[in-house]
Design an enzyme around this catalytic site. Structure first.
Site, mmCIF file in Angstrom:
data_model
loop_
_atom_site.group_PDB
_atom_site.id
_atom_site.type_symbol
_atom_site.label_atom_id
_atom_site.label_comp_id
_atom_site.label_asym_id
_atom_site.label_seq_id
_atom_site.Cartn_x
_atom_site.Cartn_y
_atom_site.Cartn_z
ATOM 1 N N SER A 102 4.693 14.322 5.605
ATOM 2 C CA SER A 102 5.601 14.998 4.673
ATOM 3 C C SER A 102 5.851 16.464 4.974
ATOM 4 O O SER A 102 6.664 17.088 4.294
ATOM 5 C CB SER A 102 5.088 14.847 3.237
ATOM 6 N N TYR A 206 6.330 12.915 -7.583
ATOM 7 C CA TYR A 206 6.576 12.941 -6.138
ATOM 8 C C TYR A 206 7.191 11.627 -5.680
ATOM 9 O O TYR A 206 6.670 10.551 -5.980
ATOM 10 C CB TYR A 206 5.255 13.192 -5.416
ATOM 11 N N GLY A 350 1.097 16.684 4.885
ATOM 12 C CA GLY A 350 1.594 15.385 5.295
ATOM 13 C C GLY A 350 0.458 14.412 5.530
ATOM 14 O O GLY A 350 -0.509 14.740 6.223
#
Length: 424
Positions: A102, A206, A350
């Site tokens: 991410s 999210y 991420g």
């Protein structure tokens, strides 16, 4: 109908080719130095960083590293690498390539902000007007800004791909992730069928689909493949020589760390998950890079116009964060803010099959920290890695101006919680 206003670049940012990158980075360093009228970051606590990486490995990662870079002219760069880059025992190397997960959202946000600067997208109008017709239902009113903030109520399509009751994560990976090739529009369709999850703007949740939508907007408004825009607007101007977006090609070219997916049944061995199409996550998580390139990208971003990625106006918007349900964690436009004992840092993280990365910087780019481990699906690995941020940024002895740090009394103040995006 799209509400595009014009196609002229009105941002005031001069977009540079590769030959100008040396001058760009000089400007970046100058911007950091100018900003450093504030107190200099504390000397990193190398032993604390090493201890956090050791805990990361004890939790199940074959290897881990931390790369600390100072851009304020004071020197003191540090690299700590422990363990193995693969189960054959190859030593971990902080120069290896890996999937950044991410952290890719920060790249996507830069592309979207540049489109906003050019008048091609209005972040405060319904996002559906800047997408291919039919991508979102006509009655979906969430704006591009709400989508980028994860406050749009968009269901996360990855829940359908990874969280089937009673199914091991490794099984889901082999059945639906490693070899499958998904079209971005199909990922959005998976999400849309669940309907809105909340009123736009009402709450934070999210969703990886949010940044698939932003990638689709980039393609629609430029008329070009996402990978091409990413390469021409970010990768080439900054000379990010080890950064690529190769969906749906499965391999990672060049020297790279092997990524391992932790089995839900911890008695079973780690699964080599390095090769995968990454189409299931696309613009929300498929970038491949290195610590050096992430440092360069983040430093340029936080320099605003001087860095050549976004205008100063865009940079003012991106870190306007709102709280999340996770203590000490806030989120802006593709940028996460973490509150440490010595202040706030900006960047992203991420977590994608086999890889975990956190890349953060002081607000003006004086120091960047990239921490990495080559295992995922393991909360203890994630917590260990997050634990390296505090000593890397705040050092040993300070938790605020003039306040001594004692580990026993201040442990709760200095523990960085695991962020909510525990898969990507």
């Amino acid at each position: 109908m799209s509400r595009r206003r014009n196609l002229r670049d009105t941002s005031g940012v001069r977009w540079m080719g590769p030959v100008a990158v040396a001058a760009v980075m000089t400007l970046v360093a100058g911007a950091a130095t100018a900003a450093s009228a504030e107190p200099a970051p504390a000397v990193p606590d190398a032993s604390g960083v090493r201890a956090a990486l050791q805990r990361t490995m004890e939790a199940g990662a074959p290897g881990a590293f931390a790369v600390i870079r100072n851009h304020d002219g004071r020197g003191g760069d540090q690299t700590v690498a422990l363990g193995a880059a693969d189960l054959d025992g190859r030593p971990m190397d902080a120069g290896l390539r890996f999937r950044v997960g991410s952290n890719s959202k920060a790249f996507a946000s830069v592309l979207v902000m540049r489109l906003a600067e050019q008048g091609r997208i209005d972040l405060d109008e319904p996002l559906r007007d800047f997408l291919p017709e039919g991508t979102l239902p006509l009655d979906w009113q969430m704006t591009g800004r709400q989508v980028m903030q994860h406050r749009a109520g968009v269901y996360d399509h990855t829940d359908d791909l990874l969280e089937h009751t009673g199914e091991e994560t490794t099984a889901a990976f082999e059945q639906r992730i490693r070899d499958n090739v998904y079209e971005p529009a199909d990922l959005v369709a998976m999400s849309v069928k669940h309907g809105p999850q909340s009123t736009p703007g009402a709450r934070y949740a999210y969703s990886n689909t949010d940044y698939v939508l932003m990638g689709l907007a980039v393609e629609h408004l430029t008329g070009r493949p996402y990978a091409d825009v990413l390469r021409e607007w970010i990768i080439e101007p900054l000379r990010l020589r080890q950064t690529s977006f190769v969906v749906p090609r499965k391999a990672i070219d060049g020297p790279h760390a092997t990524g391992y997916l932790t089995n839900d049944d911890r008695s079973k061995p780690l699964l080599d998950s390095t090769e995968q199409t990454a189409s299931w996550i696309w613009s929300a998580g498929a970038v491949i890079s290195t610590a050096e390139d992430l440092d360069r990208f983040l430093t340029a971003l936080l320099a605003g116009s001087a860095g050549g990625l976004v205008s100063d106006g865009s940079l003012r918007q991106m870190p306007r964060v709102l709280p999340t349900p996770t203590a000490k964690i806030s989120y802006g436009l593709g940028v996460r803010e973490i509150s440490l004992s010595c202040g706030k840092v900006l960047g992203h993280g991420g977590i994608v099959q086999g890889y975990q990365t956190q890349s953060f910087s002081t607000p003006h780019g004086e120091r960047t920290v990239v921490v990495f481990a080559n295992a995922s699906n393991n909360g203890a690995v994630t917590q260990g890695l997050m634990g390296a941020l505090e000593p890397a940024f705040c050092g040993k002895h300070t938790r605020g101006p003039g306040r001594p740090f004692t580990e026993d009394t201040d442990r709760n103040d200095t523990t960085v919680p695991v962020v909510e995006d525990t898969r990507v």
